[in-house]
Design a protein around this motif. Structure first.
Motif, PDB file in Angstrom:
ATOM      1  N   ALA A 122       5.730  35.555  10.022  1.00  0.00           N
ATOM      2  CA  ALA A 122       4.683  35.109  10.933  1.00  0.00           C
ATOM      3  C   ALA A 122       5.272  34.341  12.109  1.00  0.00           C
ATOM      4  CB  ALA A 122       3.660  34.242  10.194  1.00  0.00           C
ATOM      5  N   ALA A 123       6.360  33.619  11.843  1.00  0.00           N
ATOM      6  CA  ALA A 123       7.010  32.878  12.925  1.00  0.00           C
ATOM      7  C   ALA A 123       7.794  33.809  13.836  1.00  0.00           C
ATOM      8  CB  ALA A 123       7.936  31.814  12.342  1.00  0.00           C
ATOM      9  N   SER A 125       6.569  36.851  14.750  1.00  0.00           N
ATOM     10  CA  SER A 125       5.698  37.799  15.436  1.00  0.00           C
ATOM     11  C   SER A 125       4.373  37.134  15.772  1.00  0.00           C
ATOM     12  CB  SER A 125       5.460  38.999  14.530  1.00  0.00           C
ATOM     13  OG  SER A 125       4.217  39.571  14.774  1.00  0.00           O
ATOM     14  N   GLY A 126       3.689  37.669  16.744  1.00  0.00           N
ATOM     15  CA  GLY A 126       2.436  37.070  17.163  1.00  0.00           C
ATOM     16  C   GLY A 126       1.219  37.886  16.815  1.00  0.00           C
ATOM     17  N   GLY A 164       0.479  36.050  10.733  1.00  0.00           N
ATOM     18  CA  GLY A 164       1.115  36.178  12.043  1.00  0.00           C
ATOM     19  C   GLY A 164       0.301  35.639  13.201  1.00  0.00           C
ATOM     20  N   VAL A 167       0.165  31.297  12.469  1.00  0.00           N
ATOM     21  CA  VAL A 167       1.402  30.549  12.710  1.00  0.00           C
ATOM     22  C   VAL A 167       1.909  30.932  14.103  1.00  0.00           C
ATOM     23  CG1 VAL A 167       3.784  30.245  11.928  1.00  0.00           C
ATOM     24  CG2 VAL A 167       1.957  30.561  10.255  1.00  0.00           C
ATOM     25  N   PRO A 168       2.258  29.952  14.949  1.00  0.00           N
ATOM     26  CA  PRO A 168       2.743  30.289  16.286  1.00  0.00           C
ATOM     27  C   PRO A 168       4.067  31.058  16.203  1.00  0.00           C
ATOM     28  CG  PRO A 168       2.286  27.939  16.059  1.00  0.00           C
ATOM     29  CD  PRO A 168       2.189  28.524  14.701  1.00  0.00           C
ATOM     30  N   PRO A 169       4.350  31.937  17.159  1.00  0.00           N
ATOM     31  CA  PRO A 169       3.501  32.380  18.258  1.00  0.00           C
ATOM     32  C   PRO A 169       2.356  33.272  17.764  1.00  0.00           C
ATOM     33  CG  PRO A 169       5.510  33.690  18.192  1.00  0.00           C
ATOM     34  CD  PRO A 169       5.662  32.638  17.157  1.00  0.00           C
ATOM     35  N   SER A 170       1.246  33.226  18.463  1.00  0.00           N
ATOM     36  CA  SER A 170       0.085  33.986  18.031  1.00  0.00           C
ATOM     37  C   SER A 170      -0.627  34.583  19.226  1.00  0.00           C
ATOM     38  CB  SER A 170      -0.870  33.052  17.285  1.00  0.00           C
ATOM     39  OG  SER A 170      -2.202  33.500  17.421  1.00  0.00           O
TER      40      SER A 170
HETATM   41 NA    NA Z   1       3.022  34.235  14.606  1.00  0.00          NA
END
Ligand code: NA
Ligand code: NA
Lengths: 441, 203, 317
Positions: A122-123, A125-126, A164, A167-170
Motif C-alpha cells: 500500500a505504501a 502504490s496509490g 492502497g 495508506v499514503p500515497p493514495s
Molecule cells: Na498507497
C-alpha cells in the motif's frame, strides 16, 4: 432507428424514479449473469438513449476514451505484471516459508505477516486493483497450502489489498485534495494513523480468530528447524525485500514518481527471476498475456461505472443528490451520517472512480459550508471507500481476486469471507466520526 | 496453444495457472481465435511501457535529461492494452459475472440466457461503434473536411488521441461481431470441448 | 421554470475558488435576465473529461463550457497560441483589451465557429505563480531545473530557456514535487498553490508569476447561441465581461493576502523577478511563438494579430 422506439422516454420519470430505476436495472441485469462490465455500460446506454436520445451516446464512448487514457491507471498493469511474474517463479513460496519461520510460535503468524506485506504494498502504490491481484497470486495459494482457513485467507487478502488508497500515497486522497482545494500533504499526513489503525484492527481480528477458533490457522511448527535449514529458508526473504527497497527507495528517495516506481518493481521482480534462474521467454509471454487479460477485466469494470456517472450527472444527478442531502436535516452530524450512507449504498453498485466522480463535487461544498474540516472529511471519505471495495454485490476487490483465484472459490465465498472485514471498516468509519482527533486535526 | 502450459514449473500449485485459460472459448469461433492470438501484440505493449518508464527514470535521475515522450507513450500503450483487454476477455469469456441465478436454472434456460446476453451485448457494442465513429470524425478530420489527426497538444504532440479513438472504433466493431458469433454459436448449441473457466467457476 | 436552461461544464473542481466565482457568474446572469436564463454549472469531469467538452458541446450533449482554451491545442495549434502566449501579457487587463478591442474576439470566433461553438467572452485566473523547491531568480537559474509543465507552448518555452521539462499529469505533481522527483512546477495562481500545500513542500515560489496566464473561454453551442434573442445575448456578454474583472480582482486580492501570510510565516521565501529577467524570459518566449505559427494557417493568423497588437501598444519592440 425504429429500434429507438423500443426505448421508452425515461425523462418523464423524473430524476427520483429515474435514479431508482437505474439501481433496479443494475441489480436486475447483474443477476442475469451478464458480464459486469457490460451491465453498467448497458444501463448507461439505456439512460443516455431514453433520457436524451441518440445524440448523447458519444458521451459514453468519450468517457471510455478518457478513462483508459488516464495516467493513474498505468500502475495497475505494472502491479499485475509483477504478480504474474511472481506467480511463475518460486519467489512466493520461498517468501512464505521464510515468513512462517520468522512467525515462530505465534498462531496465525503468516496471516498477520500477509497484512504487513499488504501495508508495504500500500505504501508502494496509490491505487487498488494491482495489489489485490498480487496478493491473490502471491499469498492465497501459500496460505491455503499451509492450512489456513479459506475464508480467513480470502478476507485478509481482499481487505489488505485494498489498503492502497488508505495508506499514503493514495489516488483517492489526491483527487479529493484537488476537488476540495486542500493540501494533499495534510491529507496524507492525516491518513497515516487511520490507515495503520485499520490495518492493526485487521491484525487484532486475525489473531483473535486464530486463538478463539484455533482450527482456522495451522499449528505453529512444533519441530525445531536446524540452523542450516533456517539459513536456507531465510534466503527466501532476501530478494523480495530487495524489490521492496528498490520501489520504496525510488519513491521516497525522489528518484521515481509513484507510477514509475511500479515499473521499477516489475524490473526488480524480473531481475529476481533471472537471479533464481527461473526466467525464460515462455514464462514472460505467459505473464504478459495474463496481465492483458486481468487488466482488461479490471479496467472494463471501471469503464462502465465512469460512463454511468457521466450520464447520471447530465440527467441532473448532482443537483438531485445535493438537494437530497441538504434537505435531510439541519443537524450537521445527521448530514455527515447520511453522506456515509450514500457512499455505502453507492459502494454496492459502483466502482470507486464512479463514486468519487459523483459524490466529491457534491459533498465538498456542503462540508465546507457546514464548517467541517475538509482534511478530516477527506480521510473519512477514503475510509468509506475501503468499504466499497469489499461490499457486495459490486465489490471490486472480490472481482479482482476472483479473476486469479482457483475456480472452486466462488464470488459468494469471497463475499462471505469479507463480512467481518466490512464490519471492521464500518467500525473504523464510526471511530473517525466520533473521534476526529484520530486524524491529528 | 497458450504458453502457460510450457512454463517450467517450480512450484506444485500450478493448478492455479488456469487464471490464464487455454485461449478463446469454442463458441467464439474464428474471430475469437484471432482475437486471442492478437493478444500478444498488446500484452507486449504493456511490457514495452514498463521499459519506457524505467528508461525515463534513468534519463531523468542519472542524466538529468527527461524525455518529452515517455509518459504519453506509456499512457498510449496502456490505453490500447486496456481497450483490447476487454475484447480479449470477451473472446475468452473471462469477464466477471455474478452467476447466482444463472447456476440455478436448467441448461436450456442457461443457453437461452447466453444467447440473449450475447445479443444485448452485441447491440450495445454496435451502438458504441457508431458513437465511436462520430468521435473519430471529429478527431480525424478538420471542420473543413480535410484529413488531420488530432494531436495531444504537448511539446511532443503525437497523434495519440485520434489514433486511440480510431482504435476504439475498431475494437467496438470487433466486439459487436464477436458477440454476434457468440450468440449464433450458443443458439446452435456449440459447446466447449475443454472445461470453460469462468462459467463453471461459480458453484 | 426559466425560459432558457443551459448546462455548462467548468474545467475547475467544485471546491476550487474559480468554480465558486463561476457559480457567481451563473447567478448574476439569472438576475440580469430576470430569471429567464438559468445556467447549471457542472464541475470538471462530471459529464465528460476536460479535454472532451468541445466535442460534447458541438454534439449537443453539453450546452457550454468555461475552460482553458489550451486544452484544444491538439485540434489546432492556434488554440494553444491564443490560449497562453507565454510572455505576452504581464497584466490580465492587457489580455482582456486584446480580446475585446484588439481583434481577439473575432479570432476566437473564427477558430471556434467551424467546430460548432460560439465564443462569448474571456476570463482568466490571472498570472500564475511559479512553484519551486530551489531558489530561481533569473533565466540562468532555470538551467537544468527538472520542472513539470503540462501544455505545449509552456513546455517548449521552458525547454528553450534551459530547464528540463517533465511531462507529468496533475495528479502526480504533488508527490513528485514532495519527494524531489521534480524541483519545480507550472501549476496555478499563488493562493491556490498555497491552499493545496504546494508552497509548503516547494518553499521558493516566484510571485508575481512571469510565465503563464491562461485564457479561459466561456463559449457555448453555436446553434443554441444563434437562436437566442438579442437582449439575452447582450446579457451573456455583459455578465461575462463583469465576471472576468471580478474574478481577477478577487483572486489578485487573495494572492496578495496569501503571499503576505507566506512571507510572515517565515518558512517560505517568495521570489520576485526583476524587470530585466522578465524581459529576458519574454524574449525567449516570443521566439517560440514563431514555431507554433508554422503549425497551421490559423496559428499564423493568431501570431500576426498578436504581434501586431503588442507592437501597436508598445508592449514589444
Ligand atoms: Na498507497
Ligand atoms: Na462495493
Amino acid at each position: 432507428m425504429e429500434l429507438l422506439d423500443l426505448i421508452p422516454n425515461l425523462k418523464s420519470l423524473g430524476i427520483e424514479y429515474g435514479t431508482l430505476l437505474m439501481f433496479a436495472l443494475l441489480l436486475g441485469l447483474l443477476l442475469t449473469g451478464m458480464p459486469l462490465a457490460f451491465v453498467t455500460l448497458l444501463v448507461a446506454l439505456i439512460f443516455a438513449l431514453g433520457w436524451f436520445g441518440p445524440n448523447a451516446v458519444p458521451l459514453i464512448t468519450s468517457r471510455v476514451y478518457s478513462f483508459v487514457s488516464s495516467f493513474v491507471f498505468v500502475s495497475v498493469p505494472m502491479f499485475v505484471l509483477m504478480a504474474a511474474l511472481l506467480d511463475r517463479s518460486g519467489i512466493a513460496r520461498d517468501l512464505f516459508d521464510a515468513m512462517k519461520l520468522i512467525g515462530g510460535r505465534l498462531r496465525g503468524a503468516v496471516a498477520v505477516q500477509t497484512i504487513f506485506v499488504a501495508v508495504v504494498l500500500a505504501a508502494m502504490s496509490g491505487i487498488i486493483g494491482g495489489e489485490v491481484v498480487l496478493l491473490g497470486l502471491l499469498a492465497l495459494p501459500q496460505m491455503l497450502r499451509m492450512g489456513y482457513n479459506r475464508n480467513l485467507a480470502i478476507g485478509v487478502i481482499c481487505a489488505g489489498g485494498s489498503l492502497g488508497t488508505m495508506v499514503p500515497p493514495s489516488i483517492v486522497l489526491i483527487i479529493y485534495g484537488l476537488t476540495a482545494n486542500t493540501s494533499i500533504g495534510e491529507l496524507f499526513t492525516s491518513a497515516f494513523v487511520p490507515g495503520f489503525m485499520l490495518a492493526s484492527f485487521y491484525v487484532i481480528y486475525v489473531l483473535a480468530r486464530c486463538y478463539i477458533t484455533p482450527e482456522v490457522a495451522p499449528d505453529p511448527s512444533p519441530e525445531a528447524v536446524p540452523s542450516g535449514e533456517k539459513l536456507r529458508l531465510l534466503k527466501g526473504i532476501v530478494l523480495p525485500i530487495m524489490v521492496v527497497i528498490f520501489v520504496l527507495g525510488s519513491i521516497y528517495g525522489g528518484i521515481a514518481s509513484v507510477t514509475e516506481a511500479s515499473a521499477v518493481g516489475v524490473l526488480g521482480v524480473l531481475l529476481s527471476t533471472i537471479v533464481r534462474r527461473e526466467f525464460n521467454l515462455p514464462m514472460l509471454k505467459g505473464a504478459v498475456l495474463q496481465t492483458l487479460a486481468t487488466c482488461g477485466m479490471i479496467v472494463w469494470i471501471g469503464i462502465g461505472a465512469s460512463a454511468l456517472v457521466g450520464v447520471f450527472n447530465l440527467m441532473g444527478g448532482i443537483k438531485f443528490v445535493s438537494a437530497l442531502i441538504t434537505g435531510i436535516s439541519d443537524n450537521p452530524t445527521i448530514i455527515i451520517l447520511f453522506m456515509m450512507l450514500i457512499l455505502f449504498v453507492l459502494g454496492m453498485f459502483l466502482d470507486w472512480v464512479g463514486i468519487a466522480l459523483l459524490t466529491m463535487p457534491i459533498f465538498v461544498p456542503i462540508i465546507k459550508s457546514l464548517g467541517y474540516d475538509p482534511v478530516w472529511f477527506g480521510v473519512l471519505f477514503a475510509m468509506n471507500m475501503q468499504i466499497s471495495f469489499l461490499s457486495p454485490p459490486f465489490g471490486p476487490a472480490a472481482f479482482y481476486l476472483k479473476s486469479v483465484a482457483p475456480p472452486d472459490i466462488s464470488l459468494g465465498d469471497i463475499f462471505r469471507s469479507m463480512l467481518p472485514f466490512i464490519a471492521i471498516q464500518i467500525f473504523s468509519v464510526g471511530l473517525l466520526i466520533a473521534f476526529p482527533g484520530i486524524t491529528g486535526r | 496453444m497458450m504458453s502457460d502450459q510450457d512454463v517450467h514449473h517450480t512450484t506444485d500449485d500450478r493448478k492455479r495457472s488456469r487464471a490464464v485459460s487455454p485461449g478463446a472459448v469454442a463458441q467464439a469461433g474464428k474471430i475469437g481465435w484471432l482475437i486471442d492470438k492478437g493478444g500478444i501484440i498488446f500484452a507486449g505493449g504493456i511490457f514495452i511501457a514498463m521499459l519506457i518508464l524505467i528508461q525515463e527514470v534513468f534519463l531523468r535521475y542519472v542524466l538529468n535529461s527527461p524525455t518529452i515522450w515517455a509518459h504519453e507513450a506509456t499512457i498510449f500503450l496502456c490505453a490500447v492494452a486496456f481497450i483490447y483487454g476487454g475484447l480479449y476477455c470477451a473472446a475468452r469469456n473471462t469477464h466477471i459475472r455474478v452467476v447466482i441465478i444463472y447456476d440455478l436454472v436448467s441448461p436450456g434456460v442457461r443457453r437461452f440466457l447466453d444467447v440473449i446476453i450475447s445479443l444485448v451485448c452485441m447491440i450495445s457494442a454496435a451502438t458504441f461503434a457508431w458513437a465511436s465513429w462520430l468521435m473519430v470524425q471529429r478527431a480525424a478530420f478538420a471542420p473543413d473536411g480535410s484529413f488531420r489527426l488530432e494531436t495531444s497538444g504537448s511539446a511532443w504532440n503525437p497523434p495519440t488521441p485520434s489514433l486511440l479513438k480510431i482504435f476504439m472504433l475498431a475494437v467496438m466493431v470487433a466486439l459487436a461481431i464477436q458477440f454476434l458469433v457468440l450468440a449464433v454459436n450458443y443458439a446452435r448449441g456449440v459447446t466447449q470441448a475443454a472445461p470453460s473457466i469462468q462459467a463453471e467457476g461459480e458453484k | 421554470a426559466a425560459e432558457f436552461e443551459f448546462k455548462f461544464q467548468s474545467s475547475d473542481p467544485s471546491g476550487n475558488p474559480n468554480f465558486e466565482l463561476q457559480q457567481g457568474w451563473a447567478k448574476s446572469l439569472a438576475e440580469k435576465t430576470g430569471g429567464r436564463v438559468k445556467v447549471e454549472l457542472l464541475p470538471v469531469g462530471s459529464v465528460v473529461e476536460h479535454s472532451e467538452t468541445q466535442d460534447a458541446i458541438a454534439a449537443g450533449i453539453l450546452d457550454g463550457h468555461i475552460t482553458d482554451t489550451s486544452y484544444f491545442t491538439g485540434k489546432d495549434a492556434a488554440f494553444g497560441l491564443i490560449a497562453n502566449p507565454v510572455g505576452a501579457w504581464s497584466d490580465p487587463e492587457q489580455m482582456f483589451d486584446f480580446m475585446e478591442n484588439g481583434g481577439g474576439r473575432q479570432l476566437m470566433n473564427g477558430l471556434l465557429e467551424p467546430y460548432g461553438l460560439h465564443f462569448i467572452g474571456a476570463t482568466t485566473p490571472g498570472l500564475e505563480a511559479f512553484v519551486s523547491k530551489v531558489p530561481i531568480d533569473s533565466v540562468a537559474d532555470l538551467k537544468g531545473v527538472k520542472m513539470r509543465a503540462p501544455e505545449g507552448l509552456v513546455q517548449q518555452v521552458f525547454a528553450a530557456a534551459g530547464a528540463a521539462p517533465v511531462n507529468l499529469p496533475g495528479s502526480e505533481v504533488f508527490t513528485a514535487l514532495d519527494k524531489g522527483v521534480i524541483e519545480a512546477a507550472d501549476y496555478t495562481v499563488f493562493s491556490t498553490n498555497q491552499a493545496q500545500g504546494l508552497n509548503d513542500i516547494a518553499p521558493h515560489p516566484i510571485y508575481p508569476g512571469f510565465h503563464s496566464m491562461p485564457l479561459v473561454e466561456i463559449s457555448m453551442n453555436k446553434a443554441k447561441w444563434d437562436a437566442l434573442p438579442d437582449d439575452i445575448k447582450a446579457a451573456f456578454e455583459q455578465t461575462v465581461h463583469d465576471f472576468s474583472r471580478h474574478q481577477v480582482a478577487v483572486l489578485a486580492e487573495r494572492d496578495e493576502a496569501a503571499a503576505a501570510a507566506a512571507k510572515a510565516g517565515g518558512k517560505i521565501t517568495v521570489h520576485n523577478w526583476s524587470a530585466e529577467e522578465r524581459a529576458n524570459f519574454r524574449t525567449i518566449a516570443t521566439g517560440e511563438w514563431k514555431q507554433v505559427a508554422e503549425r497551421s494557417a490559423n496559428a499564423r493568423k493568431v501570431y500576426d494579430a498578436l504581434t501586431g497588437y503588442l507592437k501597436e501598444k508598445g508592449l514589444v519592440k
